[in-house]
Design an enzyme around this catalytic site. Structure first.
Site, PDB file in Angstrom:
ATOM      1  N   HIS A  25       0.823  -1.215   0.000  1.00 56.81           N
ATOM      2  CA  HIS A  25       0.000   0.000   0.000  1.00 56.81           C
ATOM      3  C   HIS A  25       0.859   1.269   0.000  1.00 56.81           C
ATOM      4  CE1 HIS A  25      -4.191   0.744  -0.115  1.00 56.81           C
ATOM      5  NE2 HIS A  25      -4.425   1.057   1.141  1.00 56.81           N
ATOM      6  N   ASN A  75      -6.982   6.649   4.198  1.00 62.95           N
ATOM      7  CA  ASN A  75      -8.409   6.966   4.042  1.00 62.95           C
ATOM      8  C   ASN A  75      -8.723   8.460   4.088  1.00 62.95           C
ATOM      9  OD1 ASN A  75      -8.391   4.207   4.214  1.00 62.95           O
ATOM     10  ND2 ASN A  75      -9.879   4.060   5.857  1.00 62.95           N
ATOM     11  N   ASP A 100      -0.863   1.931  -5.372  1.00 66.44           N
ATOM     12  CA  ASP A 100      -0.894   0.497  -5.620  1.00 66.44           C
ATOM     13  C   ASP A 100      -2.215   0.128  -6.289  1.00 66.44           C
ATOM     14  OD1 ASP A 100      -1.980   1.297  -3.004  1.00 66.44           O
ATOM     15  OD2 ASP A 100      -2.475  -0.817  -2.774  1.00 66.44           O
ATOM     16  N   ASN A 121      -9.176   3.388  -1.108  1.00 65.39           N
ATOM     17  CA  ASN A 121      -9.642   4.440  -0.204  1.00 65.39           C
ATOM     18  C   ASN A 121      -8.878   5.752  -0.359  1.00 65.39           C
ATOM     19  OD1 ASN A 121     -11.667   2.848   0.892  1.00 65.39           O
ATOM     20  ND2 ASN A 121     -10.324   1.992   2.451  1.00 65.39           N
TER      21      ASN A 121
END
Length: 196
Positions: A25, A75, A100, A121
């Site tokens: 991520h 997020n 990613d 997100n």
């Protein structure tokens, strides 16, 4: 030697903190770090945004890059992005998100403008905060999780030892793709890199 069209905002998406540094991520952070080295910039906390920011030019007198690593966790990435875009008066079409991508096999880097967020997100937060999906995405393929592993666990796990053998080369390629978008445009970059 000024760039008449103004700077570009390159957003490396990731999570702050040492425990996340090697996660799939966090590949956006990895690309942003490499680009900072290329343009001679150093990351530091910015007074207007919850983010680390580095600035520099591509080549002598080339386009200015404002590199951003949000410190809000994935997020909530949109807040720092909008703060920096407003601070530097950068329109959404000159914003590049590096992230990613589960839907692209590992080893492939793709670029597109606009479109959906694919459940990412960080992109969702950016789109909501910017009020548009019409920004550029440099998508770093991480592939789908093996077996029945939860995608959320997969993206927050480190690259495998096999993947790490190629990771440096792929981060380098993703940085090349960002530079190509800035200097050549999205479509020429797609033509250049999507066959590779």
């Amino acid at each position: 030697m000024t760039d008449e069209a103004g700077p570009w905002l390159v957003v490396g998406l990731g999570n702050p903190g040492r425990e996340y540094a090697g996660n799939r991520h966090n590949v956006g952070f990895m690309v942003a770090d490499l680009l900072a080295g290329r343009v001679g910039g150093r990351f530091g906390r910015h007074k207007r945004a919850m983010a680390e920011v580095a600035e520099g030019r591509l080549g002598f007198g080339g386009p200015k890059l404002v590199l951003l690593k949000p410190l809000t966790y994935m997020n909530l990435s949109g807040g720092p992005v909008v703060a920096m875009a407003q601070f530097h008066k950068i329109p959404p079409e000159r914003v590049i998100a590096v992230h990613d991508e589960l839907d692209i096999p590992y080893g492939q880097v793709r670029v597109k403008c606009g479109g959906g967020e694919g459940g990412h997100n960080g992109l969702r937060s950016m789109s909501k905060s910017l009020g548009t999906k019409d920004y550029v995405r440099v998508r770093f393929g991480i592939g789908r999780p093996p077996g029945r592993q939860d995608p959320a666990d997969y993206v927050l796990s480190d690259f495998s030892s096999t993947e790490r053998k190629e990771l440096e080369f792929l981060v380098d390629r993703a940085a090349d793709v960002v530079e190509s978008v800035v200097t050549k445009g999205v479509e020429p970059t797609q033509n250049l890199y999507h066959g590779a």
